[in-house]
Design a protein around this motif. Structure first.
Motif, PDB file in Angstrom:
ATOM      1  N   THR A  60       0.829  -1.217   0.000  1.00 50.11           N
ATOM      2  CA  THR A  60       0.000   0.000   0.000  1.00 50.11           C
ATOM      3  C   THR A  60       0.861   1.263   0.000  1.00 50.11           C
ATOM      4  OG1 THR A  60      -0.123  -0.064   2.412  1.00 50.11           O
ATOM      5  CG2 THR A  60      -1.917  -1.127   1.219  1.00 50.11           C
ATOM      6  N   HIS A  61       2.183   1.133  -0.006  1.00 51.79           N
ATOM      7  CA  HIS A  61       3.066   2.306   0.002  1.00 51.79           C
ATOM      8  C   HIS A  61       2.957   3.039  -1.341  1.00 51.79           C
ATOM      9  CE1 HIS A  61       6.564   4.844   0.341  1.00 51.79           C
ATOM     10  NE2 HIS A  61       6.711   4.464   1.604  1.00 51.79           N
ATOM     11  N   PRO A  62       2.785   4.373  -1.308  1.00 51.76           N
ATOM     12  CA  PRO A  62       2.596   5.100  -2.574  1.00 51.76           C
ATOM     13  C   PRO A  62       3.801   5.014  -3.520  1.00 51.76           C
ATOM     14  CG  PRO A  62       2.799   6.615  -0.693  1.00 51.76           C
ATOM     15  CD  PRO A  62       2.687   5.242  -0.136  1.00 51.76           C
ATOM     16  N   ASN A  63       5.006   4.747  -2.997  1.00 48.03           N
ATOM     17  CA  ASN A  63       6.186   4.676  -3.877  1.00 48.03           C
ATOM     18  C   ASN A  63       6.471   3.269  -4.392  1.00 48.03           C
ATOM     19  OD1 ASN A  63       6.336   7.295  -3.239  1.00 48.03           O
ATOM     20  ND2 ASN A  63       8.327   7.227  -2.196  1.00 48.03           N
ATOM     21  N   LEU A  64       5.635   2.322  -4.026  1.00 44.82           N
ATOM     22  CA  LEU A  64       5.853   0.958  -4.526  1.00 44.82           C
ATOM     23  C   LEU A  64       5.821   0.995  -6.060  1.00 44.82           C
ATOM     24  CD1 LEU A  64       5.931  -1.933  -2.992  1.00 44.82           C
ATOM     25  CD2 LEU A  64       3.829  -2.290  -4.272  1.00 44.82           C
ATOM     26  N   PRO A  65       6.859   0.473  -6.717  1.00 41.30           N
ATOM     27  CA  PRO A  65       6.931   0.633  -8.177  1.00 41.30           C
ATOM     28  C   PRO A  65       6.012  -0.310  -8.947  1.00 41.30           C
ATOM     29  CG  PRO A  65       8.865  -0.541  -7.391  1.00 41.30           C
ATOM     30  CD  PRO A  65       8.045  -0.218  -6.171  1.00 41.30           C
ATOM     31  N   THR A  66       4.733  -0.003  -8.943  1.00 37.62           N
ATOM     32  CA  THR A  66       3.792  -0.813  -9.712  1.00 37.62           C
ATOM     33  C   THR A  66       3.603  -0.170 -11.082  1.00 37.62           C
ATOM     34  OG1 THR A  66       2.066   0.451  -8.659  1.00 37.62           O
ATOM     35  CG2 THR A  66       2.454  -1.738  -7.792  1.00 37.62           C
ATOM     36  N   PRO A  67       3.502  -0.983 -12.133  1.00 37.61           N
ATOM     37  CA  PRO A  67       3.345  -0.411 -13.466  1.00 37.61           C
ATOM     38  C   PRO A  67       1.921   0.035 -13.750  1.00 37.61           C
ATOM     39  CG  PRO A  67       3.504  -2.799 -13.576  1.00 37.61           C
ATOM     40  CD  PRO A  67       3.622  -2.434 -12.129  1.00 37.61           C
ATOM     41  N   VAL A  68       1.010  -0.190 -12.805  1.00 37.80           N
ATOM     42  CA  VAL A  68      -0.388   0.210 -13.031  1.00 37.80           C
ATOM     43  C   VAL A  68      -0.665   1.523 -12.296  1.00 37.80           C
ATOM     44  CG1 VAL A  68      -1.389  -2.051 -13.465  1.00 37.80           C
ATOM     45  CG2 VAL A  68      -1.060  -1.315 -11.124  1.00 37.80           C
ATOM     46  N   PRO A  69      -1.552   2.380 -12.851  1.00 42.00           N
ATOM     47  CA  PRO A  69      -1.853   3.649 -12.188  1.00 42.00           C
ATOM     48  C   PRO A  69      -2.519   3.410 -10.831  1.00 42.00           C
ATOM     49  CG  PRO A  69      -2.880   3.523 -14.384  1.00 42.00           C
ATOM     50  CD  PRO A  69      -2.301   2.185 -14.096  1.00 42.00           C
ATOM     51  N   SER A  70      -2.372   4.388  -9.923  1.00 39.10           N
ATOM     52  CA  SER A  70      -2.934   4.226  -8.565  1.00 39.10           C
ATOM     53  C   SER A  70      -4.443   4.076  -8.610  1.00 39.10           C
ATOM     54  CB  SER A  70      -2.626   5.455  -7.716  1.00 39.10           C
ATOM     55  OG  SER A  70      -1.261   5.635  -7.677  1.00 39.10           O
ATOM     56  N   LEU A  71      -4.955   3.326  -7.630  1.00 38.02           N
ATOM     57  CA  LEU A  71      -6.406   3.143  -7.520  1.00 38.02           C
ATOM     58  C   LEU A  71      -7.029   4.356  -6.860  1.00 38.02           C
ATOM     59  CD1 LEU A  71      -6.351  -0.488  -6.116  1.00 38.02           C
ATOM     60  CD2 LEU A  71      -7.249   0.177  -8.350  1.00 38.02           C
ATOM     61  N   PRO A  72      -8.327   4.633  -7.117  1.00 38.19           N
ATOM     62  CA  PRO A  72      -9.006   5.688  -6.372  1.00 38.19           C
ATOM     63  C   PRO A  72      -8.996   5.363  -4.872  1.00 38.19           C
ATOM     64  CG  PRO A  72     -10.412   4.787  -8.134  1.00 38.19           C
ATOM     65  CD  PRO A  72      -9.182   3.943  -8.083  1.00 38.19           C
ATOM     66  N   ALA A  73      -9.155   6.415  -4.022  1.00 40.03           N
ATOM     67  CA  ALA A  73      -8.977   6.251  -2.569  1.00 40.03           C
ATOM     68  C   ALA A  73      -9.837   5.127  -1.975  1.00 40.03           C
ATOM     69  CB  ALA A  73      -9.271   7.568  -1.871  1.00 40.03           C
ATOM     70  N   GLN A  74     -11.130   5.082  -2.341  1.00 42.82           N
ATOM     71  CA  GLN A  74     -12.019   4.058  -1.776  1.00 42.82           C
ATOM     72  C   GLN A  74     -11.520   2.662  -2.151  1.00 42.82           C
ATOM     73  OE1 GLN A  74     -14.629   4.045   0.384  1.00 42.82           O
ATOM     74  NE2 GLN A  74     -14.523   1.818   0.155  1.00 42.82           N
ATOM     75  N   ALA A  75     -11.059   2.542  -3.411  1.00 41.15           N
ATOM     76  CA  ALA A  75     -10.598   1.233  -3.876  1.00 41.15           C
ATOM     77  C   ALA A  75      -9.331   0.817  -3.148  1.00 41.15           C
ATOM     78  CB  ALA A  75     -10.351   1.287  -5.375  1.00 41.15           C
ATOM     79  N   GLN A  76      -8.517   1.807  -2.777  1.00 42.91           N
ATOM     80  CA  GLN A  76      -7.301   1.452  -2.029  1.00 42.91           C
ATOM     81  C   GLN A  76      -7.678   0.829  -0.705  1.00 42.91           C
ATOM     82  OE1 GLN A  76      -4.089   4.094  -1.883  1.00 42.91           O
ATOM     83  NE2 GLN A  76      -4.221   4.623  -4.027  1.00 42.91           N
ATOM     84  N   GLN A  77      -8.756   1.357  -0.111  1.00 45.60           N
ATOM     85  CA  GLN A  77      -9.230   0.779   1.161  1.00 45.60           C
ATOM     86  C   GLN A  77      -9.734  -0.645   0.942  1.00 45.60           C
ATOM     87  OE1 GLN A  77     -12.147   2.976   3.334  1.00 45.60           O
ATOM     88  NE2 GLN A  77     -10.780   4.732   3.525  1.00 45.60           N
ATOM     89  N   ASP A  78     -10.479  -0.828  -0.178  1.00 46.54           N
ATOM     90  CA  ASP A  78     -10.988  -2.182  -0.490  1.00 46.54           C
ATOM     91  C   ASP A  78      -9.834  -3.149  -0.710  1.00 46.54           C
ATOM     92  OD1 ASP A  78     -13.642  -1.552  -0.424  1.00 46.54           O
ATOM     93  OD2 ASP A  78     -13.800  -1.126  -2.572  1.00 46.54           O
ATOM     94  N   PHE A  79      -8.767  -2.616  -1.306  1.00 40.25           N
ATOM     95  CA  PHE A  79      -7.641  -3.452  -1.702  1.00 40.25           C
ATOM     96  C   PHE A  79      -6.722  -3.767  -0.514  1.00 40.25           C
ATOM     97  CE2 PHE A  79      -3.502  -3.759  -4.218  1.00 40.25           C
ATOM     98  CZ  PHE A  79      -3.759  -5.056  -4.621  1.00 40.25           C
ATOM     99  N   ALA A  80      -6.770  -2.903   0.532  1.00 42.68           N
ATOM    100  CA  ALA A  80      -5.796  -3.031   1.626  1.00 42.68           C
ATOM    101  C   ALA A  80      -5.710  -4.440   2.231  1.00 42.68           C
ATOM    102  CB  ALA A  80      -6.070  -1.982   2.691  1.00 42.68           C
ATOM    103  N   PRO A  81      -6.846  -5.100   2.548  1.00 40.63           N
ATOM    104  CA  PRO A  81      -6.702  -6.429   3.157  1.00 40.63           C
ATOM    105  C   PRO A  81      -6.052  -7.443   2.221  1.00 40.63           C
ATOM    106  CG  PRO A  81      -8.996  -5.689   3.221  1.00 40.63           C
ATOM    107  CD  PRO A  81      -8.243  -4.682   2.424  1.00 40.63           C
ATOM    108  N   ILE A  82      -6.285  -7.285   0.911  1.00 45.53           N
ATOM    109  CA  ILE A  82      -5.654  -8.205  -0.048  1.00 45.53           C
ATOM    110  C   ILE A  82      -4.170  -7.857  -0.133  1.00 45.53           C
ATOM    111  CG2 ILE A  82      -5.623  -9.024  -2.443  1.00 45.53           C
ATOM    112  CD1 ILE A  82      -8.550  -8.222  -2.681  1.00 45.53           C
TER     113      ILE A  82
END
Ligand code: HEM
Length: 410
Positions: A73-95
């Motif tokens: 969930t760190h914003p600097n994690l080098p993922t090649p996909v664009p960041s998720l919207p804020a609510q989705a980041q919360q949904d994604f956090a447990p995964i």
């Protein structure tokens, strides 16, 4: 000597991810980078930067360095996909926080809860059932029309059925979770599409885990829930996250390796002939295919402290992409690294990662691949590609490399 890439403006840095020239090889730029700048600054989509590491020894060293965090969930994690919207980041956090995104010591506690499910002995016990599943798929393939798509006939069903039975997820829901998984790992899906897929997967597994919490079933998730009642390691949310991680990692990776491995062997008939002449080579063949294709490239990390390595300073907060493809094609670690050679016998590849996060499902993946290749090439001796290699739909737009379809005939 100062590396200019450490000071260059973002627009002058090589862009990551890089395109492949040949679909069977990692991006061509990796060789030059490995020789000249094995730890290089690269530009990510969205005006972000990171370090790309392409040398085998450096990748392994950094994969065991506790100063690199796996926090997904760190914003600097080098993922090649664009960041998720804020609510989705919360949904994604447990995964994201389930196991693969945790650092020691929390990671060790979580991993201990699962490790007994994936020992060699435990996985060996699944062999007869995996063989039965593979046989069933090949029987249906042979009874169906030619040409056929190997992805839908064999590559996807075998690992999906296996992980469903292991976890206790209904296989009838495969279309639902396979298509959502495809969206989650796609670079091309919009953040909104990825968010919707994550929400849907989460909702589906939330219901399933809730039902198993009420009445624990005799499967991996049921056993985990029972074990957790005493150990109290996981919250309900984390159990849902773990179920999602295992379901996703359990089918998408192995499916892509089945498709690419089959294409790789059909494209190298001499290698395939050696395997057919000596079926005992199947274990080595699987290792070589894992090295050669390196389907998970690259492993993302974030520095927690300054790290001096290979003549550069990775600063605290910098993203680091550890290239599995770069490491596994390093000529110093593997002679004639760009050749597929099933006699190689090199198990020091990093296709399953390295260090504390090394793939939990590797014993299972190896067994599935061994069974599938043996069954397919024995029972379909005339198997061949039904389309030219350059027309095959490779997954150039996904975080896990593979093939969308593989037309074959016999
Ligand atoms: C050919 C197939 C596979 C490949 C190439 C593969 C690759 C990887 C890699 C590279 C990692 C390390 C990620 C990191 O360090 O951040 C990993 C971790 C993991 N894999 Fe796999 N994987 C495969 C199959 C599977 C299967 C079949 C399962 C489950 C049944 C699985 C479950 C996991 C889990 C749970 C982790 C996280 C482990 C941890 O963080 O401690 N994988 N895998």
């Amino acid at each position: 000597m100062t590396d200019v890439s450490t000071t260059a403006p973002t627009r002058e840095l090589p862009a990551f991810p890089m395109a492949r020239g040949c679909p069977f090889d990692p991006p061509e730029q990796y060789s030059a980078l490995r020789a000249e700048r094995p730890i290089a600054r690269v530009a990510l989509p969205g005006d972000r930067t990171a370090w790309l590491v392409t040398r085998h020894d450096l990748v392994r060293q950094l994969l065991t360095d506790p100063r690199l965090s796996s926090d997904r969930t760190h914003p600097n994690l080098p993922t090649p996909v664009p960041s998720l919207p804020a609510q989705a980041q919360q949904d994604f956090a447990p995964i994201a926080n389930a196991l693969i995104g945790l650092d020691a010591p929390r990671h060790s506690t979580h991993r201990r809860m699962l490790i007994t499910e994936f020992t060699v002995k435990r996985v060996q016990a699944l062999r007869p059932r995996i063989q039965e599943i593979a046989d069933g798929c090949v029987t249906d393939l042979l009874a169906g029309p030619r040409p056929a798509d190997l992805v839908s006939a064999l590559s996807l069903p075998v690992p999906s059925m296996v992980i469903c039975e292991l976890l206790g997820v209904p296989y009838a829901d495969r279309d639902f979770f396979q298509s959502r998984t495809r969206t989650v790992v796609s670079f091309n899906a919009s953040p909104e599409e990825r968010a919707a897929a994550i929400r849907a997967l989460r909702g589906f597994l939330d219901e399933l885990v809730t039902a198993k919490e009420r009445e624990p079933s005799d499967d991996l998730l049921g056993r985990l829930i029972r074990r957790n009642r005493e150990a109290e390691v996981f919250t309900h949310e984390l159990l849902v996250g773990l179920a999602a991680l295992l379901l996703l990692a359990g089918h998408e990776t192995t499916a892509n390796m089945i498709s690419l491995g089959t294409a790789g062997l059909l494209r190298n008939p001499q290698q395939l002939a050696q395997l057919r002449a000596d079926p005992a080579l199947v274990g080595q063949t699987v290792e070589e295919l894992l090295r050669y294709f390196s389907i998970v490239d690259a492993i993302p990390r974030v520095a927690l402290a300054d790290i001096e390595i290979g003549g550069v300073t990775i600063h605290a907060g910098d993203g680091v992409a550890l290239s599995v493809g770069g490491a596994n094609r390093d000529g110093v670690a593997f002679g004639r690294a760009d050749e597929l050679d099933i006699q190689r016998g090199g198990r020091h590849h990093v296709a399953f990662g390295y260090g504390i996060h090394q793939c939990l499902g590797q014993n299972l993946a190896r067994m599935e691949l061994e069974i599938v290749f043996t069954t397919l090439f024995t029972r379909v001796p005339g198997l061949r590609l039904a389309a030219p290699v350059d027309e095959l739909p490779f997954k150039d737009d996904a975080t896990i490399y593979g093939l969308y379809q593989l037309p074959v005939t016999w």
